[in-house]
Design an enzyme around this catalytic site. Structure first.
Site, PDB file in Angstrom:
ATOM      1  N   LYS A 119       0.866  -1.188   0.000  1.00 13.22           N
ATOM      2  CA  LYS A 119       0.000   0.000   0.000  1.00 13.22           C
ATOM      3  C   LYS A 119       0.893   1.225   0.000  1.00 13.22           C
ATOM      4  CE  LYS A 119      -4.423   1.030   0.179  1.00 13.22           C
ATOM      5  NZ  LYS A 119      -5.587   0.219  -0.212  1.00 13.22           N
TER       6      LYS A 119
ATOM      7  N   ASP B  75      -7.121   4.292  -4.473  1.00 11.53           N
ATOM      8  CA  ASP B  75      -7.759   4.146  -3.160  1.00 11.53           C
ATOM      9  C   ASP B  75      -8.390   5.524  -2.874  1.00 11.53           C
ATOM     10  OD1 ASP B  75      -7.891   2.121  -0.741  1.00 11.53           O
ATOM     11  OD2 ASP B  75      -7.454   4.032   0.191  1.00 11.53           O
TER      12      ASP B  75
HETATM   13  P1  NDP Z   1     -13.047   7.793  -2.688  1.00 10.35           P
HETATM   14  O1  NDP Z   1     -11.976   8.768  -2.522  1.00 10.35           O
HETATM   15  O2  NDP Z   1     -13.626   7.559  -4.033  1.00 10.35           O
HETATM   16  O3  NDP Z   1     -14.256   8.127  -1.703  1.00 10.35           O
HETATM   17  C1  NDP Z   1     -14.065   8.210  -0.335  1.00 10.35           C
HETATM   18  C2  NDP Z   1     -15.366   8.578   0.337  1.00 10.35           C
HETATM   19  O4  NDP Z   1     -15.237   8.433   1.745  1.00 10.35           O
HETATM   20  C3  NDP Z   1     -15.775  10.036   0.104  1.00 10.35           C
HETATM   21  O5  NDP Z   1     -17.173  10.140   0.148  1.00 10.35           O
HETATM   22  C4  NDP Z   1     -15.130  10.736   1.301  1.00 10.35           C
HETATM   23  O6  NDP Z   1     -15.751  11.955   1.677  1.00 10.35           O
HETATM   24  C5  NDP Z   1     -15.325   9.705   2.387  1.00 10.35           C
HETATM   25  N1  NDP Z   1     -14.247   9.835   3.389  1.00 10.35           N
HETATM   26  C6  NDP Z   1     -12.914   9.689   3.175  1.00 10.35           C
HETATM   27  N2  NDP Z   1     -12.230   9.908   4.289  1.00 10.35           N
HETATM   28  C7  NDP Z   1     -13.134  10.202   5.233  1.00 10.35           C
HETATM   29  C8  NDP Z   1     -13.037  10.528   6.597  1.00 10.35           C
HETATM   30  N3  NDP Z   1     -11.849  10.592   7.217  1.00 10.35           N
HETATM   31  N4  NDP Z   1     -14.194  10.762   7.278  1.00 10.35           N
HETATM   32  C9  NDP Z   1     -15.400  10.697   6.653  1.00 10.35           C
HETATM   33  N5  NDP Z   1     -15.548  10.398   5.345  1.00 10.35           N
HETATM   34  C10 NDP Z   1     -14.431  10.158   4.662  1.00 10.35           C
HETATM   35  O7  NDP Z   1     -12.462   6.401  -2.093  1.00 10.35           O
HETATM   36  P2  NDP Z   1     -12.969   4.913  -2.333  1.00 10.35           P
HETATM   37  O8  NDP Z   1     -14.436   4.877  -2.498  1.00 10.35           O
HETATM   38  O9  NDP Z   1     -12.107   4.302  -3.363  1.00 10.35           O
HETATM   39  O10 NDP Z   1     -12.564   4.226  -0.943  1.00 10.35           O
HETATM   40  C11 NDP Z   1     -13.457   4.133   0.167  1.00 10.35           C
HETATM   41  C12 NDP Z   1     -12.993   3.024   1.093  1.00 10.35           C
HETATM   42  O11 NDP Z   1     -12.974   1.783   0.392  1.00 10.35           O
HETATM   43  C13 NDP Z   1     -11.587   3.185   1.675  1.00 10.35           C
HETATM   44  O12 NDP Z   1     -11.570   2.631   2.980  1.00 10.35           O
HETATM   45  C14 NDP Z   1     -10.740   2.322   0.746  1.00 10.35           C
HETATM   46  O13 NDP Z   1      -9.547   1.895   1.374  1.00 10.35           O
HETATM   47  C15 NDP Z   1     -11.693   1.173   0.508  1.00 10.35           C
HETATM   48  N6  NDP Z   1     -11.442   0.347  -0.667  1.00 10.35           N
HETATM   49  C16 NDP Z   1     -11.344   0.894  -1.917  1.00 10.35           C
HETATM   50  C17 NDP Z   1     -11.137   0.106  -3.012  1.00 10.35           C
HETATM   51  C18 NDP Z   1     -11.128   0.644  -4.397  1.00 10.35           C
HETATM   52  O14 NDP Z   1     -11.027  -0.150  -5.333  1.00 10.35           O
HETATM   53  N7  NDP Z   1     -11.243   1.943  -4.595  1.00 10.35           N
HETATM   54  C19 NDP Z   1     -10.933  -1.354  -2.876  1.00 10.35           C
HETATM   55  C20 NDP Z   1     -11.134  -1.848  -1.526  1.00 10.35           C
HETATM   56  C21 NDP Z   1     -11.352  -1.011  -0.478  1.00 10.35           C
HETATM   57  P3  NDP Z   1     -15.014  13.355   1.350  1.00 10.35           P
HETATM   58  O15 NDP Z   1     -15.138  13.512  -0.127  1.00 10.35           O
HETATM   59  O16 NDP Z   1     -15.737  14.375   2.149  1.00 10.35           O
HETATM   60  O17 NDP Z   1     -13.580  13.189   1.787  1.00 10.35           O
HETATM   61  O1  2IT Z   2      -7.931  -1.611  -0.688  1.00  5.94           O
HETATM   62  C1  2IT Z   2      -7.880  -2.114  -1.825  1.00  5.94           C
HETATM   63  O2  2IT Z   2      -8.018  -3.327  -2.013  1.00  5.94           O
HETATM   64  C2  2IT Z   2      -7.693  -1.212  -2.979  1.00  5.94           C
HETATM   65  N1  2IT Z   2      -7.635   0.004  -2.788  1.00  5.94           N
HETATM   66  C3  2IT Z   2      -7.534  -1.771  -4.363  1.00  5.94           C
HETATM   67  C4  2IT Z   2      -6.132  -2.241  -4.599  1.00  5.94           C
HETATM   68  C5  2IT Z   2      -5.836  -2.662  -6.014  1.00  5.94           C
HETATM   69  O3  2IT Z   2      -4.664  -2.996  -6.246  1.00  5.94           O
HETATM   70  O4  2IT Z   2      -6.724  -2.673  -6.864  1.00  5.94           O
END
Ligand code: NDP
Ligand code: 2IT
Length: 449
Positions: A130, A170
């Protein structure tokens, strides 16, 4: 837990704490794994003798570097960036990059550690890593984000490669950032190698990758429900976040006849009792991905409730989908969810439930789909993107989606295999033991390296 197991967990954790001062998120992630894994571990002296678990809680290496960039006013700025290469026993390091002001070594070590188990569960040959930076893309122009990404990649490019370490997105790293990062990578190394996933469709990306984490999380919950003779149809669901994971979670829920009634961002949540249908979701996508606005505007546009500064866990639901960030559900909120009739949790986010919340789910024997199992669909389709890149061809939407469905089904089956407790499934134990075994066996085969 028996006294003996308790004592072993404590002594193990004392060592981790001593080696990781000031890293609360990392210690929390290790604690959850070690508590559920220790009985199995102690029954396998071959692992204990070789200190496999101890070695698995220490990253292979960590890079820390300064990223200097120039803002639109010509002022010099800098941030700190990291890449944690946690474990490459079963494949090249693989995991996302996070850009958020809260990013630090502890957060990235917890994410890298979780990624090792998650990637193992997918059944694909991927190690865990990561990275990210304490850079806040909010309020920055596209050009500022571009210059930041280019500067970060100039350094990061020395440490990654398609057979070494393959980053992805992420929090704060979406299609725009991946484009800038990959463009700079290709330029610096003078090679077009698919060293990043989540790429745009015109330059080697995979269909369904954008959707995969959200869709996969819903598929996982569907598997948990079906295992108990239930289904998704008609379920009222709360969702947090409004980013990549939340958007495609809501999309799949609607497609399967469930109703998503909340979405949020770091400022507050909206509660739409009628459900967020496809049309409203398209509006959210535009709000977040194009206009980069706040979720509050949804309430103004569609005339529903908005709760400033609050999280959606007091809203009654059948299933909760935390899809924003770590530690967004505490023990009190978990109690409230259960009290209001919540029967399942599907973690789209990584470690969204704190240790107290997890204890409440387990005590009440609700179907708890923890992040490393439930949200593995994202990295799994990243793995499929790499497969397509190696084959130099692209699969159809239907083909990738059906592979994702199968992968989520297999992960669920592994959780049941190792976590079945008779009258219920302990998914925490199931996922941690199943994820551990594959990596541990590879480490055993390598000897002391
Ligand atoms: P994005 O940046 O697309 O969206 C993040 C969302 O979460 C936004 O709505 C943001 O609000 C909110 N957020 C972020 N930080 C905070 C915080 N500290 N407090 C409150 N709200 C918060 O990210 P993703 O959707 O890609 O990721 C969301 C989660 O999913 C993370 O935990 C990530 O690690 C996990 N994840 C993502 C994957 C992927 O493929 N993208 C795969 C597996 C897990 P705001 O805009 O106000 O910051
Ligand atoms: O938390 C996760 O699994 C991710 N942000 C996706 C990682 C990836 O390599 O697609």
């Amino acid at each position: 837990m028996s006294m003996n197991i308790d004592a072993e967990v404590k002594s193990f954790m004392d060592g981790v704490k001593q080696r990781s001062p000031g890293e609360p998120e990392f210690i929390q992630a290790v604690q959850e794994v070690v508590e559920s894994l220790m009985p199995f571990y102690l029954e396998h002296p071959e692992y204990v003798k070789e200190q496999i678990l101890e070695r698995m809680t220490e990253p292979d290496r960590v890079f820390i570097f300064r990223v200097s960039w120039e803002d639109d006013n010509g002022v010099a700025r800098f941030n700190r960036a990291w890449r944690v290469q946690f474990n490459n026993s079963i494949g090249p390091y693989k995991g996302g990059l996070r850009f958020h002001p809260t990013v630090n070594l502890s957060v990235l070590k917890f994410l890298g550690f979780e990624q090792v188990f998650k990637n193992s569960l997918t059944g694909l040959p991927m190690g865990g890593g990561k990275g990210g930076a304490n850079f806040d893309p909010k309020g920055k122009s596209d050009r500022e984000v571009m210059r930041f990404c280019q500067s970060l990649m100039t350094e990061l490019s020395r440490h990654i490669g398609e057979d070494t370490d393959v980053p992805a997105g992420d929090i704060g790293v979406g299609a725009r950032e991946v484009g800038y990062l990959f463009g700079q990578y290709k330029r610096v190394v003078n090679e077009w190698t698919p060293t990043i996933t989540g790429k745009g469709l015109s330059y080697g990306g995979s269909l369904i990758r954008a959707e995969a984490t959200g869709y996969g999380t819903v598929y996982f919950v569907q598997n948990m429900l079906e295992h108990r003779g239930d289904g998704m149809k008609g379920k009222v669901c709360t969702v947090s976040g409004s980013g990549n994971v939340a958007i495609y979670t809501i999309e799949k829920l609607t497609q399967l006849g469930a109703k998503a009634v909340t979405a949020s961002d770091s400022s507050g949540f909206i509660y739409d009792r009628d459900g967020i249908d496809a049309e409203k979701l398209a509006w959210i996508k535009d709000l977040k991905e194009v206009r980069r606005g706040r979720i509050k505007e949804y309430a103004e546009k569609f005339g529903c409730e908005y709760h400033e500064g609050k999280r959606p866990w007091s809203v009654p639901c059948d299933v909760a989908f935390p899809s924003a960030t770590q530690n967004e559900i505490n023990g009190k909120e978990a109690e409230e969810l259960v009290k209001n009739g919540c029967i399942a949790v599907g973690e789209g986010a990584n470690m969204p439930s704190d240790l107290d919340a997890v204890k409440i789910y387990l005590k009440n024997k609700i179907m708890y789909g923890l992040g490393k199992a439930a949200n593995a669909g994202g990295v799994a389709v990243s793995g499929l993107e790499q497969s397509q890149n190696s084959l130099r061809l692209s699969w159809s939407r239907e083909e990738v989606d059906s592979k994702l469905v199968d992968i989520m089904k297999n992960i669920h089956a592994k959780c049941v295999e190792f976590g079945d407790e008779g009258d219920w499934v302990n998914y925490v134990k199931g996922a941690n033991v199943a994820g551990f075994v594959k990596v541990a066996d590879a480490m055993l085969a390598y000897g002391v390296v």
